[in-house]
Design an enzyme around this catalytic site. Structure first.
Site, PDB file in Angstrom:
ATOM      1  CG  HIS A  84      -0.306   0.105   2.536  1.00  0.00           C
ATOM      2  ND1 HIS A  84       0.577  -0.837   3.025  1.00  0.00           N
ATOM      3  CD2 HIS A  84      -0.407   1.051   3.508  1.00  0.00           C
ATOM      4  CE1 HIS A  84       0.976  -0.488   4.235  1.00  0.00           C
ATOM      5  NE2 HIS A  84       0.405   0.664   4.553  1.00  0.00           N
ATOM      6  CG  HIS A  86       0.017   4.338   4.951  1.00  0.00           C
ATOM      7  ND1 HIS A  86      -0.720   3.490   5.737  1.00  0.00           N
ATOM      8  CD2 HIS A  86      -0.778   5.438   4.735  1.00  0.00           C
ATOM      9  CE1 HIS A  86      -1.912   4.032   5.987  1.00  0.00           C
ATOM     10  NE2 HIS A  86      -1.973   5.208   5.381  1.00  0.00           N
ATOM     11  CG  ASP A  88       5.260   2.737   6.909  1.00  0.00           C
ATOM     12  OD1 ASP A  88       4.347   3.327   6.311  1.00  0.00           O
ATOM     13  OD2 ASP A  88       5.048   1.830   7.748  1.00  0.00           O
ATOM     14  CG  HIS A  89       4.346  -0.108   3.850  1.00  0.00           C
ATOM     15  ND1 HIS A  89       4.448  -1.413   4.272  1.00  0.00           N
ATOM     16  CD2 HIS A  89       3.939   0.613   4.937  1.00  0.00           C
ATOM     17  CE1 HIS A  89       4.100  -1.490   5.556  1.00  0.00           C
ATOM     18  NE2 HIS A  89       3.784  -0.277   5.973  1.00  0.00           N
ATOM     19  CG  ASP A 230       1.044  -1.384   7.407  1.00  0.00           C
ATOM     20  OD1 ASP A 230       1.939  -2.216   7.660  1.00  0.00           O
ATOM     21  OD2 ASP A 230       1.230  -0.152   7.447  1.00  0.00           O
ATOM     22  CG  HIS A 288       4.941  -2.458  10.108  1.00  0.00           C
ATOM     23  ND1 HIS A 288       3.999  -1.905  10.936  1.00  0.00           N
ATOM     24  CD2 HIS A 288       4.962  -1.672   9.007  1.00  0.00           C
ATOM     25  CE1 HIS A 288       3.452  -0.860  10.355  1.00  0.00           C
ATOM     26  NE2 HIS A 288       4.024  -0.681   9.184  1.00  0.00           N
TER      27      HIS A 288
HETATM   28 ZN   LIG Z   1       3.263   0.660   7.779  1.00  0.00          ZN
HETATM   29 ZN   LIG Z   2      -0.013   1.560   6.525  1.00  0.00          ZN
END
Ligand SMILES: [Zn+2]
Ligand SMILES: [Zn+2]
Length: 337
Positions: A84, A86, A88-89, A230, A288
Site C-alpha cells: 500500500h 503509506h 513507510d512501504h 499493514d 513493522h
Molecule cells: Zn506501515
Molecule cells: Zn499503513
C-alpha cells in the site's frame, strides 16, 4: 534455527551472476520499522530470494542503501511488490527504480501495487530526472485475488484491511513427487527408466509388467511464503498465511496498545500469533515495529505470540537473513517429537 546474523559492511559489486539460477530461498530483511525509522531500524524493506527470483516487498525510505549493507544488488530484483502507499512501504521506490536503471538491469522487473494508488505509483516511478529504463512493467492490482506465474513459483495477491487499500502477497512452489529409492530398486527400475517413469507416469518392464509413479513415489508439497503487512485481522490475512513455511507479518503493537492497533488498522503480536497458529505456519517473522519499542522489548513480542503459537518465531532486525525452512528440516522435527 538457521537464522543468520546481520551482515555488516557486506557491500559487493552489482553483477548478474550472484545467486541467479541458484537454489536459494531466504528472506533478506532490509528494514523493520513502521511509520518512522529509528536509530536501529530502517523503514520497511524485504527481499524474498527464491531460486532466480527476487521479490522486493515494500521498499521504504533508505532501501537502496540497506541493499548495499545487506549484499543485495539491483540485479537480484525481479519483482517490486508494494502492499500500500503509506510512506513507510513505498518511499524507497524512487531510489530502487533509479538504481535498476543506473545499473543496467536488463531483465524484466514487474511492479505490483494497488491500482487505487496509481497516482502515487506514477509519482514515485518518475520522482526525479534520470536516464530511465524500460524494464519495469506495472501490474496494478484490483479484485479479490490475483495470481501471476513467475519462474518456478506463483505469486498471489489478496486484499487486506487497512485505512488505505492494502494487498498482501504469497509465493507458492507447485507440488511434486519424491521418488522412493527402495521401491524403485524393488521393482528393478533404474537409470534412464526413472526419468521415463517420472515423465509418463507409468513404465512397462521387460517382463511385461507395469510399474506406476504412485507405487514408487510420495507427494511432495511445494514450499510457500507469505507477506502480510499493514492490516487488521481479516480473511485475506488467513488466506495468505494458510499453511505457509514462512510468514512475514506486521506486529506493530503489543496488546496493551490494542486500541491503537484497531484505530490505525494494525495487528498486535498476539493477533499475529493467532493467525500463525490457525494457519499452521512453520516459521513466523514479526516485523513493522512501532518506534515506541526498542530491541529490549522483543521478548515481550515473543511472549504474546506464545499465547497462541508454538512454532519458530523470529523478531526481525535489519540485515538479518531468514531461510525458508526446508521440508526435510520439518520432517526431521516431526520425527523427533
Ligand atoms: Zn506501515
Ligand atoms: Zn499503513
Amino acid at each position: 534455527m538457521a537464522v543468520l546474523a546481520p551482515q555488516r559492511g557486506g557491500a559487493r559489486s552489482p553483477d548478474t551472476s550472484y545467486h541467479r539460477g541458484v537454489s536459494v530461498r531466504e528472506l533478506v530483511v532490509l528494514g523493520t520499522s513502521s511509520a518512522v525509522p529509528t536509530r536501529h531500524r530502517n523503514h520497511n524493506g524485504y527481499l524474498l530470494r527464491w531460486d532466480g527470483e527476487g521479490f522486493l516487498f515494500d521498499p521504504g525510505e533508505g532501501t537502496q542503501r540497506q541493499m548495499l549493507h545487506a549484499g543485495v544488488s539491483a540485479h537480484d530484483i525481479t519483482w517490486i511488490c508494494v502492499t500500500h502507499f503509506h510512506g513507510d512501504h513505498c518511499l524507497g521506490v524512487p531510489g530502487v527504480v533509479q538504481r535498476i536503471a543506473r545499473d543496467g538491469v536488463n531483465h524484466e522487473v514487474r511492479a505490483a501495487y494497488p491500482a487505487s494508488g496509481e497516482t502515487y505509483w506514477g509519482r514515485l516511478r518518475n520522482a526525479s530526472a534520470f536516464a530511465d529504463t524500460d524494464v519495469i512493467t506495472p501490474r496494478p492490482l484490483s479484485g479479490e485475488v490475483v495470481r501471476w506465474p513467475s519462474g518456478p513459483v506463483t505469486l498471489t495477491a489478496r486484499p487486506l484491511s487497512h485505512p488505505v487499500q492494502s494487498y498482501g502477497y504469497r509465493v507458492d512452489e507447485p507440488g511434486g513427487r519424491r521418488m522412493l529409492p527402495g521401491e524403485l530398486a524393488r521393482r528393478g527400475v533404474r537409470g534412464p527408466m526413472i526419468g521415463e517413469l517420472q515423465r509418463h507416469g507409468s513404465l512397462t518392464m521387460p517382463d511385461g509388467s507395469t510399474v506406476t509413479l504412485e507405487e514408487c513415489s510420495v507427494p511432495k508439497p511445494g514450499q510457500s511464503a507469505a507477506f502480510v503487512m499493514d492490516t487488521r485481522v481479516c480473511d485475506g490475512a488467513f488466506a495468505l498465511a494458510d499453511g505457509v513455511d514462512l510468514l512475514v507479518i506486521e506486529s506493530t503493537f503489543l496488546s496493551d496498545e490494542s486500541a491503537l492497533a484497531a484505530q490505525y488498522g494494525h495487528l498486535t503480536a498476539a493477533q499475529a500469533g493467532r493467525i500463525a497458529a490457525d494457519c499452521g505456519v512453520r516459521r513466523l517473522v514479526l516485523t513493522h515495529f512501532s518506534e515506541r519499542y526498542t530491541t529490549a522489548d522483543e521478548p515481550r513480542f515473543v511472549d504474546e505470540v506464545r499465547t497462541f503459537y508454538a512454532g519458530e518465531v523470529v523478531t526481525a532486525r535489519d540485515l538479518m537473513r531468514v531461510p525458508v525452512p526446508k521440508r526435510a528440516d520439518y520432517q526431521a522435527q516431526r520425527a523427533a517429537k
